[in-house]
Design a protein around this motif. Structure first.
Motif, PDB file in Angstrom:
ATOM      1  N   PRO A   1       0.793  -1.237   0.000  1.00  0.00           N
ATOM      2  CA  PRO A   1       0.000   0.000   0.000  1.00  0.00           C
ATOM      3  C   PRO A   1       0.819   1.278   0.000  1.00  0.00           C
ATOM      4  O   PRO A   1       0.231   2.362  -0.050  1.00  0.00           O
ATOM      5  CB  PRO A   1      -0.816  -0.104   1.311  1.00  0.00           C
ATOM      6  N   LEU A   2       2.155   1.201   0.068  1.00  0.00           N
ATOM      7  CA  LEU A   2       2.962   2.415   0.180  1.00  0.00           C
ATOM      8  C   LEU A   2       2.843   3.306  -1.054  1.00  0.00           C
ATOM      9  O   LEU A   2       3.130   4.500  -0.979  1.00  0.00           O
ATOM     10  CB  LEU A   2       4.427   2.045   0.418  1.00  0.00           C
ATOM     11  N   GLY A   3       2.438   2.745  -2.175  1.00  0.00           N
ATOM     12  CA  GLY A   3       2.283   3.563  -3.379  1.00  0.00           C
ATOM     13  C   GLY A   3       1.201   4.606  -3.260  1.00  0.00           C
ATOM     14  O   GLY A   3       1.210   5.608  -3.995  1.00  0.00           O
ATOM     15  N   LEU A   4       0.259   4.397  -2.342  1.00  0.00           N
ATOM     16  CA  LEU A   4      -0.821   5.369  -2.177  1.00  0.00           C
ATOM     17  C   LEU A   4      -0.293   6.716  -1.704  1.00  0.00           C
ATOM     18  O   LEU A   4      -0.912   7.755  -1.983  1.00  0.00           O
ATOM     19  CB  LEU A   4      -1.853   4.823  -1.178  1.00  0.00           C
ATOM     20  N   ILE A   5       0.851   6.724  -1.004  1.00  0.00           N
ATOM     21  CA  ILE A   5       1.399   7.984  -0.498  1.00  0.00           C
ATOM     22  C   ILE A   5       1.738   8.909  -1.664  1.00  0.00           C
ATOM     23  O   ILE A   5       1.316  10.074  -1.709  1.00  0.00           O
ATOM     24  CB  ILE A   5       2.643   7.709   0.365  1.00  0.00           C
ATOM     25  N   GLY A   6       2.504   8.405  -2.611  1.00  0.00           N
ATOM     26  CA  GLY A   6       2.863   9.230  -3.755  1.00  0.00           C
ATOM     27  C   GLY A   6       1.714   9.445  -4.720  1.00  0.00           C
ATOM     28  O   GLY A   6       1.607  10.511  -5.337  1.00  0.00           O
ATOM     29  N   ALA A   7       0.856   8.443  -4.871  1.00  0.00           N
ATOM     30  CA  ALA A   7      -0.268   8.577  -5.807  1.00  0.00           C
ATOM     31  C   ALA A   7      -1.215   9.684  -5.375  1.00  0.00           C
ATOM     32  O   ALA A   7      -1.671  10.492  -6.200  1.00  0.00           O
ATOM     33  CB  ALA A   7      -1.013   7.249  -5.919  1.00  0.00           C
ATOM     34  N   THR A   8      -1.533   9.738  -4.085  1.00  0.00           N
ATOM     35  CA  THR A   8      -2.436  10.782  -3.591  1.00  0.00           C
ATOM     36  C   THR A   8      -1.839  12.163  -3.825  1.00  0.00           C
ATOM     37  O   THR A   8      -2.514  13.083  -4.309  1.00  0.00           O
ATOM     38  CB  THR A   8      -2.711  10.575  -2.095  1.00  0.00           C
ATOM     39  N   GLY A   9      -0.564  12.330  -3.476  1.00  0.00           N
ATOM     40  CA  GLY A   9       0.072  13.625  -3.679  1.00  0.00           C
ATOM     41  C   GLY A   9       0.128  14.025  -5.138  1.00  0.00           C
ATOM     42  O   GLY A   9      -0.117  15.190  -5.487  1.00  0.00           O
ATOM     43  N   ALA A  10       0.433  13.071  -6.023  1.00  0.00           N
ATOM     44  CA  ALA A  10       0.519  13.386  -7.448  1.00  0.00           C
ATOM     45  C   ALA A  10      -0.836  13.788  -8.021  1.00  0.00           C
ATOM     46  O   ALA A  10      -0.933  14.722  -8.826  1.00  0.00           O
ATOM     47  CB  ALA A  10       1.080  12.178  -8.210  1.00  0.00           C
ATOM     48  N   LEU A  11      -1.907  13.099  -7.616  1.00  0.00           N
ATOM     49  CA  LEU A  11      -3.238  13.443  -8.116  1.00  0.00           C
ATOM     50  C   LEU A  11      -3.684  14.809  -7.610  1.00  0.00           C
ATOM     51  O   LEU A  11      -4.338  15.568  -8.336  1.00  0.00           O
ATOM     52  CB  LEU A  11      -4.246  12.365  -7.694  1.00  0.00           C
ATOM     53  N   ILE A  12      -3.338  15.137  -6.365  1.00  0.00           N
ATOM     54  CA  ILE A  12      -3.728  16.446  -5.827  1.00  0.00           C
ATOM     55  C   ILE A  12      -2.955  17.561  -6.517  1.00  0.00           C
ATOM     56  O   ILE A  12      -3.522  18.583  -6.920  1.00  0.00           O
ATOM     57  CB  ILE A  12      -3.500  16.483  -4.301  1.00  0.00           C
ATOM     58  N   VAL A  13      -1.640  17.377  -6.688  1.00  0.00           N
ATOM     59  CA  VAL A  13      -0.813  18.416  -7.315  1.00  0.00           C
ATOM     60  C   VAL A  13      -1.218  18.632  -8.776  1.00  0.00           C
ATOM     61  O   VAL A  13      -1.315  19.767  -9.250  1.00  0.00           O
ATOM     62  CB  VAL A  13       0.673  18.030  -7.207  1.00  0.00           C
ATOM     63  N   SER A  14      -1.469  17.548  -9.501  1.00  0.00           N
ATOM     64  CA  SER A  14      -1.837  17.658 -10.912  1.00  0.00           C
ATOM     65  C   SER A  14      -3.314  17.959 -11.118  1.00  0.00           C
ATOM     66  O   SER A  14      -3.752  18.157 -12.254  1.00  0.00           O
ATOM     67  CB  SER A  14      -1.485  16.361 -11.646  1.00  0.00           C
ATOM     68  N   ASN A  15      -4.103  17.943 -10.036  1.00  0.00           N
ATOM     69  CA  ASN A  15      -5.551  18.201 -10.107  1.00  0.00           C
ATOM     70  C   ASN A  15      -6.239  17.212 -11.057  1.00  0.00           C
ATOM     71  O   ASN A  15      -7.131  17.577 -11.818  1.00  0.00           O
ATOM     72  CB  ASN A  15      -5.824  19.639 -10.555  1.00  0.00           C
ATOM     73  N   ARG A  16      -5.831  15.966 -10.987  1.00  0.00           N
ATOM     74  CA  ARG A  16      -6.435  14.918 -11.798  1.00  0.00           C
ATOM     75  C   ARG A  16      -7.401  14.109 -10.942  1.00  0.00           C
ATOM     76  O   ARG A  16      -7.158  13.898  -9.750  1.00  0.00           O
ATOM     77  CB  ARG A  16      -5.372  13.992 -12.377  1.00  0.00           C
ATOM     78  N   PRO A  17      -8.485  13.612 -11.527  1.00  0.00           N
ATOM     79  CA  PRO A  17      -9.450  12.813 -10.761  1.00  0.00           C
ATOM     80  C   PRO A  17      -9.016  11.368 -10.637  1.00  0.00           C
ATOM     81  O   PRO A  17      -8.219  10.863 -11.434  1.00  0.00           O
ATOM     82  CB  PRO A  17     -10.735  12.939 -11.597  1.00  0.00           C
ATOM     83  N   PHE A  18      -9.556  10.710  -9.633  1.00  0.00           N
ATOM     84  CA  PHE A  18      -9.319   9.285  -9.426  1.00  0.00           C
ATOM     85  C   PHE A  18     -10.554   8.530  -9.892  1.00  0.00           C
ATOM     86  O   PHE A  18     -11.642   8.694  -9.346  1.00  0.00           O
ATOM     87  CB  PHE A  18      -9.056   8.992  -7.946  1.00  0.00           C
ATOM     88  N   GLY A  19     -10.372   7.720 -10.933  1.00  0.00           N
ATOM     89  CA  GLY A  19     -11.477   6.962 -11.492  1.00  0.00           C
ATOM     90  C   GLY A  19     -11.108   5.510 -11.712  1.00  0.00           C
ATOM     91  O   GLY A  19     -10.192   4.967 -11.083  1.00  0.00           O
ATOM     92  N   PHE A  20     -11.824   4.900 -12.632  1.00  0.00           N
ATOM     93  CA  PHE A  20     -11.647   3.478 -12.874  1.00  0.00           C
ATOM     94  C   PHE A  20     -10.240   3.171 -13.389  1.00  0.00           C
ATOM     95  O   PHE A  20      -9.582   2.241 -12.923  1.00  0.00           O
ATOM     96  CB  PHE A  20     -12.700   2.991 -13.870  1.00  0.00           C
ATOM     97  N   VAL A  21      -9.753   3.952 -14.355  1.00  0.00           N
ATOM     98  CA  VAL A  21      -8.432   3.675 -14.919  1.00  0.00           C
ATOM     99  C   VAL A  21      -7.337   3.974 -13.893  1.00  0.00           C
ATOM    100  O   VAL A  21      -6.294   3.304 -13.858  1.00  0.00           O
ATOM    101  CB  VAL A  21      -8.217   4.474 -16.211  1.00  0.00           C
ATOM    102  N   ALA A  22      -7.558   4.992 -13.044  1.00  0.00           N
ATOM    103  CA  ALA A  22      -6.568   5.279 -11.995  1.00  0.00           C
ATOM    104  C   ALA A  22      -6.521   4.139 -10.982  1.00  0.00           C
ATOM    105  O   ALA A  22      -5.453   3.836 -10.430  1.00  0.00           O
ATOM    106  CB  ALA A  22      -6.906   6.595 -11.307  1.00  0.00           C
ATOM    107  N   LEU A  23      -7.669   3.517 -10.732  1.00  0.00           N
ATOM    108  CA  LEU A  23      -7.690   2.364  -9.835  1.00  0.00           C
ATOM    109  C   LEU A  23      -6.869   1.216 -10.413  1.00  0.00           C
ATOM    110  O   LEU A  23      -6.135   0.531  -9.675  1.00  0.00           O
ATOM    111  CB  LEU A  23      -9.135   1.925  -9.594  1.00  0.00           C
ATOM    112  N   LEU A  24      -6.962   1.012 -11.710  1.00  0.00           N
ATOM    113  CA  LEU A  24      -6.127  -0.017 -12.346  1.00  0.00           C
ATOM    114  C   LEU A  24      -4.649   0.320 -12.184  1.00  0.00           C
ATOM    115  O   LEU A  24      -3.820  -0.574 -11.946  1.00  0.00           O
ATOM    116  CB  LEU A  24      -6.485  -0.133 -13.831  1.00  0.00           C
ATOM    117  N   GLY A  25      -4.308   1.605 -12.321  1.00  0.00           N
ATOM    118  CA  GLY A  25      -2.925   2.013 -12.121  1.00  0.00           C
ATOM    119  C   GLY A  25      -2.453   1.782 -10.702  1.00  0.00           C
ATOM    120  O   GLY A  25      -1.294   1.393 -10.474  1.00  0.00           O
ATOM    121  N   LEU A  26      -3.336   1.988  -9.723  1.00  0.00           N
ATOM    122  CA  LEU A  26      -2.968   1.772  -8.325  1.00  0.00           C
ATOM    123  C   LEU A  26      -2.724   0.291  -8.046  1.00  0.00           C
ATOM    124  O   LEU A  26      -1.816  -0.068  -7.282  1.00  0.00           O
ATOM    125  CB  LEU A  26      -4.077   2.310  -7.420  1.00  0.00           C
ATOM    126  N   ILE A  27      -3.516  -0.577  -8.685  1.00  0.00           N
ATOM    127  CA  ILE A  27      -3.304  -2.019  -8.528  1.00  0.00           C
ATOM    128  C   ILE A  27      -1.965  -2.432  -9.140  1.00  0.00           C
ATOM    129  O   ILE A  27      -1.193  -3.199  -8.551  1.00  0.00           O
ATOM    130  CB  ILE A  27      -4.467  -2.791  -9.170  1.00  0.00           C
TER     131      ILE A  27
END
Length: 566
Positions: free
Chosen positions: A415-441
Motif C-alpha cells: 500500500p505504500l504507493g498510495l502515499i505518492g499517488a495521492t500527492g501526485a493526483l492532488i498536485v496535478s488536479n487529476r481525478p481518481f477513477g476506474f483507470v486510476a484504480l487499475l494504475g494503483l493495482i
C-alpha cells in the motif's frame, strides 16, 4: 529470460578482458554510495522512528485522498456533440419539428462545425457502444453535431449554452452533451424515488429536486416523468347504455372508428398494399367540443349522441410510468457544470437528502444513481476477482520467498504507493477513477517486486555468512541502482500518457506512486526488515567494504561484499 541475456552477450563489453578495474566492487565506493550507506545506516539505527513516520505518511495519504476528485470515466475525445430538445409532454411532432429547425439556425454557418444531423421524434441510432438510445417520443428532438476537433467542440458547446441561456429556445428543455468513455450513464447526477403511489412519488421527487437545485454545481435538475399530460376519460353510464342495447365494447369500437379510424379493406397497387381507413371528417374528430355530439349507433339502428350514454372528464395523467426491478421509480436527474466530477457532486447532495429519507413513509425509498452508481458497479466487478488475484500472488510469492514472515513483509509494503499517488493526483488536479484504480493495482505489484528483489538479496548475503546488519546495508546499496533505474524507466515511460484524457489519471498515479515508493523501498524496507526480524546493530555501519586493505575494520564474521556478490 532468453533473448535479453543474448543481447547482453552481444552488445555489452567484457570488462574483465578490458581490465577496466581489478575490483568490480569499486563502483560501490563512490561518494554517492557512501552517502547512501550512511543514510541506510541511520534508518536502521532509528528503525522504529522511520517505520512510524511511514505509517503516519500512509495515514495522511488516506486522509488526503478525500481531497482527490472522484470520477467514473472521463469525457471522450470524440468530436461529436448532442444537442437535445425536449418539449412539454403531449406536444405534437410538428411543433417539435419546428423547434428543431429553429435550433438548426443556431448552427448554420458555424466554422467549427463539419456536419450536423437532426432526428425528430427519436434519438440517433446507436452508432457507438457508449451511446444510450432515447425512446421514441413526439416531443423529443436531437441534433448530432460533428465538429472539427476537441477545441472546436468546446467552443461550439459554449456558444450553444450561451444562446440557450439567452432564451434562444424557450419552449424546450435544451441540453448540450458530450460523449463519455465507459458504459452509458445518461445524466451524471441521479437520485431515484421508489414507491407504490405515483402522486406520492412525484411529491417526494419534487422535494429532492429542490435540494438538487440549491446546489450551484447542478444544472437543470428535473424529473424523468416530465409534466403530466392532458387526457380525456370516458365514463360510460351502464344503465343508459344497457337500456339502448349498447355495451362498453360497442362504445369503444365506434369511437375507435370515428377518431382513429378502422381499416375496412386494402387496395393493392403492384406489390404494395395500401390500407383503406374509415373515420370521421377532420372537423368532427379534431375538435374537443364536438366529442359529446358524436353519434353511436345502437343495435336496433338508433343513432345516439355520445353524451347520452357517457360523460367526458378532462384530467391530467402521467405520460409514462417507469419501473425498475418491478418497482415504480421516478428519477430526479441533472447535469453538472464543467471542471467538477459527478461523484463529488452526488456525495455533496446525499447528506442534505437525509431529512427527506428520514421522513419517508413505509415502502418508499431514495436511491443514488448516475455516475456514482456505475462507478460502484465497476469497482465491484474488480473486487469480485480480487480473491483469485490475491491467492495467485500469494502462491507465487510463497514459491519465491518460502517464508510466511517474509511474505507478510512484502505484502506490508504494497500500500505504500498510495502515499505518492495521492500527492501526485492532488498536485496535478487529476481525478481518481476506474483507470486510476487499475494504475494503483499495478503500482502495488511494482512495489512488491522491488521489495522481493531487495529481501531476496538480503537473504542471499546472510546465507553467504554476512552479519545480518551488514547484509541489509550491502544488499540495499547493490540493489539501489537497478531499482532506481527500473523505476525511472517506468516513470519516464508514462510521460506520453500523462496528457491523455483517458489514460492520464492512471499515468499520474503510477508516476507519483512509484517515485515515492522507490525511495521508501530503499529506506523504509531495510528498517522494516531489521525491525521485523529484530536485527541488532553490529557497529560497522559506515565502514567501507570494498577494498581488501580496508577489511581489517570489519567484524570477524563478515565477508567482503565481493564474495556476497558472487
Amino acid at each position: 529470460m532468453l533473448f535479453t541475456p543474448y543481447l547482453g552477450l552481444k552488445l555489452l563489453p567484457n570488462l574483465a578482458k578490458l581490465g577496466v578495474h581489478e575490483n568490480p566492487d569499486a563502483i560501490y565506493d563512490t561518494r554517492v554510495y557512501r552517502v547512501l550507506r550512511r543514510v541506510i545506516g541511520w534508518c536502521l539505527r532509528w528503525r522504529k522512528t522511520v517505520v512510524a513516520l511511514t505509517v503516519l505518511m500512509f495515514v495522511g495519504s488516506v486522509a488526503g485522498f478525500a481531497l482527490v476528485q472522484q470520477q467514473f470515466f472521463p469525457t471522450s475525445t470524440r468530436s461529436e456533440l448532442f444537442f437535445e430538445m425536449r418539449l412539454p409532454e403531449g406536444t405534437a411532432i410538428g411543433v417539435t419539428d419546428a423547434s428543431a429547425k429553429r435550433a438548426e439556425r443556431l448552427l448554420a454557418g458555424d466554422p467549427d462545425i463539419v456536419t450536423y444531423t437532426t432526428y425528430v421524434g427519436q434519438g440517433s441510432p446507436r452508432f457507438w457502444l457508449g451511446l444510450n438510445p432515447v425512446l421514441p417520443n413526439p416531443n423529443f428532438a436531437q441534433i448530432v453535431i460533428v465538429t472539427k476537433d476537441l477545441a472546436a467542440r468546446e467552443r461550439v458547446k459554449a456558444r450553444l449554452e450561451r444562446a440557450i441561456a439567452d432564451g434562444a429556445l424557450p419552449e424546450a428543455r435544451a441540453r448540450v452533451d458530450r460523449f463519455l468513455f465507459g458504459p452509458p450513464v445518461g445524466f451524471p447526477v441521479q437520485f431515484r424515488v421508489v414507491g407504490p403511489d405515483p402522486m406520492k412519488v412525484r411529491a417526494i421527487a419534487e422535494e429532492v429536486r429542490q435540494v438538487m437545485a440549491a446546489n450551484a454545481k447542478i444544472v437543470d435538475p428535473h424529473l424523468d416523468w416530465s409534466e403530466q399530460v392532458k387526457s380525456i376519460r370516458l365514463e360510460v353510464d351502464q344503465d343508459r347504455a344497457r337500456a339502448l342495447g349498447l355495451t362498453p365494447q360497442d362504445v369503444a369500437q365506434t369511437l375507435q372508428t370515428l377518431l382513429s379510424g378502422y381499416t375496412v379493406t386494402q387496395y393493392r397497387e403492384g406489390i404494395e398494399h395500401i390500407d383503406v381507413v374509415a373515420r370521421a371528417v377532420a372537423s368532427e374528430r379534431l375538435e374537443l367540443n364536438r366529442l359529446p355530439a358524436l353519434t353511436i349507433t345502437s343495435r336496433n339502428g338508433v343513432a345516439v349522441p355520445l353524451s347520452q350514454v357517457a360523460q367526458l372528464h378532462y384530467e391530467y395523467e402521467e405520460p409514462i410510468l417507469w419501473r425498475r426491478n418491478r418497482d415504480m421509480v421516478l428519477t430526479v436527474r441533472g447535469d453538472i457544470v464543467d471542471r467538477v466530477q459527478a461523484p463529488d457532486v452526488s456525495k455533496a447532495v446525499e447528506p442534505k437528502l437525509q431529512s427527506i429519507k428520514d421522513a419517508l413513509p413505509y415502502d418508499y425509498r431514495i436511491e443514488t444513481g448516475g455516475s456514482i452508481e456505475e462507478s460502484v458497479k465497476a469497482n465491484s466487478a474488480l473486487l469480485a476477482v480480487f480473491p483469485v488475484m490475491a491467492i495467485a500472488m500469494l502462491a507465487i510469492l510463497m514459491v519465491q520467498l518460502q517464508s510466511f514472515s517474509r511474505l507478510a513483509l512484502v505484502f506490508a509494503t504494497a500500500p505504500l504507493g498510495l502515499i505518492g499517488a495521492t500527492g501526485a493526483l492532488i498536485v496535478s488536479n487529476r481525478p481518481f477513477g476506474f483507470v486510476a484504480l487499475l494504475g494503483l493495482i499495478a503500482l502495488a505489484g511494482m512495489i512488491m517486486r522491488n521489495t522481493v528483489i531487495l529481501v531476496d538479496q538480503i537473504d542471499r548475503d546472510i546465507a553467504a555468512g554476512h552479519g545480518r546488519h551488514r547484509a541489509i546495508i550491502d544488499a540495499t546499496v547493490r540493489r539501489a541502482r537497478p531499482v532506481i533505474l527500473t523505476a525511472l524507466a517506468a516513470i519516464l515511460g508514462m510521460i506520453p500518457l500523462a496528457g491523455s484524457i483517458f489514460w492520464g489519471p492512471m499515468a499520474i498515479t503510477i508516476m507519483g506512486g512509484l517515485f515515492v515508493a522507490t525511495a521508501l523501498t530503499l529506506l523504509v524496507v531495510p528498517a522494516l526488515y531489521a525491525l521485523w526480524f529484530r536485527v541488532r546493530s553490529d557497529g560497522t555501519i559506515d565502514a567501507p567494504a570494498f577494498h581488501p586493505q580496508r577489511m581489517e575494520s570489519f567484524d570477524g564474521d563478515l565477508e567482503p561484499i565481493r564474495i556476497a556478490a558472487e
